[in-house]
Design an enzyme around this catalytic site. Structure first.
Site, PDB file in Angstrom:
ATOM      1  N   THR A 160      -0.854 -11.277   3.246  1.00 57.58           N
ATOM      2  CA  THR A 160       0.236 -12.111   3.772  1.00 57.58           C
ATOM      3  C   THR A 160       1.343 -11.316   4.458  1.00 57.58           C
ATOM      4  OG1 THR A 160       1.513 -12.099   1.709  1.00 57.58           O
ATOM      5  CG2 THR A 160      -0.160 -13.837   1.969  1.00 57.58           C
ATOM      6  N   GLY A 161       1.202  -9.990   4.532  1.00 58.47           N
ATOM      7  CA  GLY A 161       2.198  -9.176   5.227  1.00 58.47           C
ATOM      8  C   GLY A 161       1.702  -8.825   6.612  1.00 58.47           C
ATOM      9  N   ASP A 218       0.847  -1.209   0.000  1.00 57.50           N
ATOM     10  CA  ASP A 218       0.000   0.000   0.000  1.00 57.50           C
ATOM     11  C   ASP A 218       0.882   1.259   0.000  1.00 57.50           C
ATOM     12  OD1 ASP A 218      -2.246   1.603   0.167  1.00 57.50           O
ATOM     13  OD2 ASP A 218      -2.859   0.948   2.161  1.00 57.50           O
ATOM     14  N   TYR A 234      -1.170  -8.277   7.698  1.00 56.86           N
ATOM     15  CA  TYR A 234      -2.405  -8.955   8.108  1.00 56.86           C
ATOM     16  C   TYR A 234      -2.214 -10.432   8.473  1.00 56.86           C
ATOM     17  CZ  TYR A 234      -5.457  -4.932   7.030  1.00 56.86           C
ATOM     18  OH  TYR A 234      -6.092  -3.711   7.026  1.00 56.86           O
TER      19      TYR A 234
END
Ligand code: AR6
Length: 168
Positions: free
Chosen positions: A118-119, A33, A121
């Site tokens: 997968t980071g 992001d 979160y």
């Protein structure tokens, strides 16, 4: 749709649309992001996201790509991993489906996905990759011709390659 695995930075890809792993408030953040905001132009993208205001987990909303090579950004909100019995898989599957639906509306023929959730979160990468591949394989799109699964690390890249080999 043809599905390919790519290792690298999603912001540089020459595709019609890239998908952002956003948050519900669409206010930007770290990880992919943050990279997308920086590369697209933070001021313009913040303004476009603020005009939309909110995205429900599992949904996707589109903005222009501004300074990116990609014409569009599909902002989707993945699930926060809470052990696997809080509807995480269904929400993650929905992220892929809704992003493709948004791409279809904009006539985007090529779409690149990061490894959503997968980071920060915390979704286990192997389980997330399986959902990504299975979901995209199940979509019969008359608009989107090419999907890129973009891995930012070698482990995720190898998972994608092995899943795509097994299924092709
Ligand atoms: N290109 C491709 N993949 C990337 C890039 C990049 N430039 N940078 C990171 N990744 P994350 P999430 C990978 O944490 O788990 C944000 O703050 C990364 O290695 O970006 O869905 C949002 O605002 C990982 O494999 O997204 C939300 O608050 C994958 O992208 C929250 O994080 C996703 O990691 C969303 O968390």
């Amino acid at each position: 749709m043809k599905i390919e695995a790519v290792n690298g930075d999603i912001t540089g890809l020459q595709v019609d649309a890239i998908v952002n792993a956003a948050n519900q408030a669409l206010v930007g953040g770290g990880g992919v992001d943050g990279a997308i905001h920086r590369a697209a132009g933070a001021a313009e993208l913040h303004q476009a996201c603020a005009a939309i205001g909110y995205c429900h987990p599992g949904d996707a909303v589109a903005t222009p790509g501004f300074r990116l090579p990609a014409k569009w950004i599909m902002h989707t909100v993945g699930p926060v991993w809470r052990g696997g019995d809080h509807n995480e898989a269904a929400i993650l599957e929905s992220c892929y489906r809704r992003s493709i639906a948004a791409a279809e509306e904009l006539q985007a023929k090529s779409v690149a996905f990061p490894a959503i959730s997968t980071g920060v979160y915390g979704y286990p990468p192997d389980q997330a990759a399986r959902i990504a591949v299975d979901t995209l394989r199940s979509i019969d799109s008359s608009v989107v011709e090419r999907c890129l699964l973009v891995a930012f690390d070698e482990t995720t890249f190898r998972i994608y390659i092995s899943l795509l080999d097994l299924l092709s």
